[in-house]
Design an enzyme around this catalytic site. Structure first.
Site, PDB file in Angstrom:
ATOM      1  N   ASN A 140     -11.800  -3.158   0.079  1.00  0.00           N
ATOM      2  CA  ASN A 140     -10.797  -3.694   1.129  1.00  0.00           C
ATOM      3  C   ASN A 140     -11.325  -4.253   2.246  1.00  0.00           C
ATOM      4  OD1 ASN A 140      -8.199  -3.660   2.422  1.00  0.00           O
ATOM      5  ND2 ASN A 140      -8.647  -1.586   3.286  1.00  0.00           N
ATOM      6  N   GLU A 141     -11.516  -3.448   3.177  1.00  0.00           N
ATOM      7  CA  GLU A 141     -11.903  -3.783   4.610  1.00  0.00           C
ATOM      8  C   GLU A 141     -13.198  -3.652   4.900  1.00  0.00           C
ATOM      9  OE1 GLU A 141      -8.448  -3.410   7.952  1.00  0.00           O
ATOM     10  OE2 GLU A 141      -9.793  -1.660   8.029  1.00  0.00           O
ATOM     11  N   CYS A 198      -6.410   0.748   2.735  1.00  0.00           N
ATOM     12  CA  CYS A 198      -7.614   1.851   2.895  1.00  0.00           C
ATOM     13  C   CYS A 198      -7.370   2.782   1.448  1.00  0.00           C
ATOM     14  CB  CYS A 198      -7.370   2.680   4.231  1.00  0.00           C
ATOM     15  SG  CYS A 198      -7.937   1.839   5.454  1.00  0.00           S
ATOM     16  N   GLU A 254       0.912  -1.246   0.028  1.00  0.00           N
ATOM     17  CA  GLU A 254      -0.156   0.000   0.035  1.00  0.00           C
ATOM     18  C   GLU A 254       1.018   1.147  -0.027  1.00  0.00           C
ATOM     19  OE1 GLU A 254      -2.660   0.346   3.296  1.00  0.00           O
ATOM     20  OE2 GLU A 254      -3.952   1.957   2.179  1.00  0.00           O
TER      21      GLU A 254
HETATM   22  O1  AHR Z   1      -2.165  -1.689   6.947  1.00  0.00           O
HETATM   23  C1  AHR Z   1      -2.576  -0.447   7.386  1.00  0.00           C
HETATM   24  C2  AHR Z   1      -4.160  -0.278   7.353  1.00  0.00           C
HETATM   25  O2  AHR Z   1      -5.004  -1.008   8.015  1.00  0.00           O
HETATM   26  C3  AHR Z   1      -4.728  -0.696   5.928  1.00  0.00           C
HETATM   27  O3  AHR Z   1      -4.799   0.363   4.934  1.00  0.00           O
HETATM   28  C4  AHR Z   1      -6.227  -1.131   6.263  1.00  0.00           C
HETATM   29  O4  AHR Z   1      -6.834  -1.966   5.283  1.00  0.00           O
HETATM   30  C5  AHR Z   1      -6.001  -1.390   7.668  1.00  0.00           C
HETATM   31  O5  AHR Z   1      -7.099  -0.932   8.461  1.00  0.00           O
END
Ligand code: AHR
Length: 645
Positions: free
Chosen positions: A365-366, A234, A48
């Protein structure tokens, strides 16, 4: 595998004081009883653009705000000389996607500070380039200078046209400097319009012009990762949908890749990074190319019509999701379509007629809750109908066991999801206690991608978190459980991957960098030891540790080498004498290869001592498949040996 439920306080005492380390342990590895089929590429990497991971990191561009598109257009630039005449303009720009440029009248200078300075090495060559047009007859002087005004390298450009033209020269610094500046001065008469002011080392990864930092890619290549997830994290989601990651804006000429704010710019009030933007110089084509270079299966993650739920949580209405789903379909064609297809032709034109062999795609993503399930279902329906060959990765929220997680799994099971991405940032104890987490997972449901994890020595997003051996061993212990359950856990990756020592937002991280160097943490070496020693199939291993709960083991068989691989974490503070018994073979190679990572729990690596915690390779002569082995205190050991029938 030995089962135990640990008491937190007791366990903390055991690993520090070592009072319960077993005096002797019996380990039986049943080499003739292959178990579950493993994904040989199960250990991968998560990339990332956080902590200056891409801009200011992997993407080797040394000039920050090269196209004057930051909202504060001269951020990163210092003006001197005829400062009044220096202007940011946008009439007849070089690129309509990046419309701003600087006008530099004769007598004025601008100097770029780089990303926490510009790192240059003596004797190496640096490619300077600029889009320029002129009025009058100006000369452009380009210099690499130190803070105290020493000139490290210089050159001049003299012939300019009235319309935009690419101008280039090579700089050869006479000294190594981690914090140089790039000074650009106009002399003579008239003025220059300048845009896309760029400086790259010639020595990039594979010496590609405008490419990636060689030392950083080498660290990734050395891991031999099975897959690479990109571009996050993120940043896939954005604070709002407007600054979500959109892959189509990240390919083609770099001047046409529209810059946006990096969502880590202002995410953490305690670690503000106001100069953090995404140039997308490292875009989707480069990500696929990188995966190919390092032998990692590509795993792109796309926005699913949701902005980050920790921020705006903005949603695309369900009846307006089609463009997002189309982005996914187009990405599959971009990666895998023949060069005659629409997006395949784009890939071919960029220089890669052969497909990139995409097999997996992440949807969101999450994300969490019903709003995610509704959106995932729409992607799933279309993508599975059109591309059943692509495995879809779905989200289970930010935690491995909260209410979002518990909601997601049954819903995803109902939808016949392929692979569920679990995230876990927790203290070391969680990892030690969860080595059996997957033992009872449903073998007939979706598979697991343990997609983001890292032991936090303090707490999540604390700036006090350390990349110490204790955290690394906790992760290693947990990884023995992932491997042991490799029939359900198909992939795993530590997160985040990179952090610049002067530009990080999130800690801990796998690899630390500055402007010239990078080093691996103990956590990196744990990842390396697992990823360099993957198996094709699990092998049953029985441990009799006399009730001790600080010993963690997994075993596998690698078909290529024909070797059995035993991974052992001794988390106790005392050495463990083990009687090893590899059953099922009459003959055994006389040599065992051992890799050992050991030290004190609080040990960390650093630029001054980058290999304080480092796996040491050794060879052991044995004469039978039964032998004694001593596992050092606080250690991860990988043993490789060949057993034949
Ligand atoms: O790894 C850091 C962050 O942690 C990532 O961007 C996110 O997916 C998670 O909350």
């Amino acid at each position: 595998m030995k089962k135990s439920i640990l008491n937190s306080a007791l366990f903390a005492t055991l690993i520090v004081a070592g009072t319960a380390a077993p005096a002797a342990v019996n380990i039986t590895v049943q080499t003739d009883q292959p178990g579950a089929v493993l994904n040989h590429g199960m250990w991968g990497i998560f990339f990332e653009d956080i902590n200056l991971g891409a801009d200011g990191g992997l993407y080797a561009e040394l000039v920050k705000n090269r196209s004057f598109e930051f909202p504060e257009a001269l951020m990163g630039w210092q003006v001197s000389g005829a400062a009044n005449g220096v202007e940011i303009r946008d009439e007849k720009p070089f690129s309509t996607m990046q419309p701003h440029y600087v006008r530099l009248p004769a007598g004025a200078s601008i100097a770029n500070e780089g990303f926490r300075g510009i790192g240059v090495k003596a004797g190496e060559q640096y490619d300077f380039s600029v889009q320029a047009r002129a009025t009058g007859l100006p000369t452009l002087q380009i210099e690499l200078v130190t803070d105290d005004g020493k000139v490290l390298a210089s050159g001049n450009l003299k012939k300019f046209a009235a319309d935009w033209q690419l101008q280039k020269l090579t700089l050869r610094p006479n000294a190594t400097e981690a914090k140089a500046r790039l000074k650009i001065s106009a002399t003579g008469n008239g003025a220059l319009d300048l845009d896309m002011i760029s400086l790259f080392p010639q020595k990039t990864w594979k010496n590609r012009p405008g490419g990636l930092r060689a030392d950083m890619v080498q660290m990734l290549a050395d891991l031999k990762p099975g897959f690479m997830r990109f571009p996050g994290g993120c940043i896939v989601e954005g604070h709002t949908l407007a600054n979500r990651y959109q892959w189509k804006t990240t390919i083609g000429p770099v001047a046409e890749r529209k810059l946006i704010m990096n969502r880590w710019n202002d995410e953490f009030k305690h670690r503000p990074t106001p100069d953090y933007y995404q140039s997308f110089g490292l875009g989707f084509y480069e990500y696929f190319q990188l995966c190919e270079d390092i032998g990692a299966s590509p795993l792109p993650i796309l926005n699913c019509g949701m902005a980050c739920q920790f921020n705006s949580g903005e949603l695309v209405p369900l009846d307006q999701l089609d463009p997002y789903i189309q982005d996914a379909l187009d990405l599959i064609e971009f990666a895998n379509g023949p060069a005659t297809s629409g997006w395949g032709a784009v890939r071919a034109k960029l220089g890669h007629p052969q497909p990139f062999n995409l097999k997996m795609l992440g949807v969101g993503n999450e994300q969490w809750d019903q709003q995610y399930i509704d959106r995932y279902a729409k992607f799933h329906q279309v993508l599975k109908a059109k591309h059943p060959e692509i495995k879809l990765v779905s989200a289970a929220g930010p935690s491995p066991d909260d209410q979002h997680f518990k909601f997601a799994w049954p819903e995803l099971r109902k939808l016949h999801a392929d692979i569920v991405d679990e995230h876990c940032y927790a203290n070391p104890l969680w990892f030690f206690e969860n080595t059996h987490r997957y033992d009872n997972y449903d073998r007939n449901g979706p598979k697991v991608f343990f997609g983001e994890y890292a032991a936090q020595s303090d707490k999540v997003v604390s700036t006090n978190n350390q990349n110490n051996l204790e955290c690394a061993l906790a992760e290693a212990a947990c990884m023995t459980g992932l491997e042991h359950n490799g029939d359900v856990v198909k992939m795993a990756s530590y997160a985040p991957l990179f952090a610049h020592v002067e530009g990080w937002q999130w800690k801990p991280d796998l690899i630390w960098t500055d402007n010239l160097r990078s080093y691996g943490t103990p956590n990196y070496y744990v990842q390396k030891m697992f990823a360099n020693n993957p198996g094709n199939v699990t092998v049953p291993v029985k441990v009799d540790a006399g009730g001790a709960s600080t010993f963690f083991v997994s075993a596998s068989r690698d078909y290529d080498s024909g070797e059995t691989i035993l991974k052992v974490v001794n988390a106790a503070n005392t050495l463990v004498e083990a009687n090893l018994d590899f059953t099922g073979g009459q003959n055994i190679a006389s040599k065992v290869t051992a890799f050992t990572l050991a030290g004190n729990l609080q040990d960390e690596n650093s630029f001054t001592d980058p290999k304080k915690i480092f796996p040491v390779e050794s060879k052991l002569e044995i004469s039978a498949p039964q032998f004694e082995y001593i596992f050092p205190p606080h250690s991860l050991t990988v043993l490789r040996l060949k057993i034949t029938k």
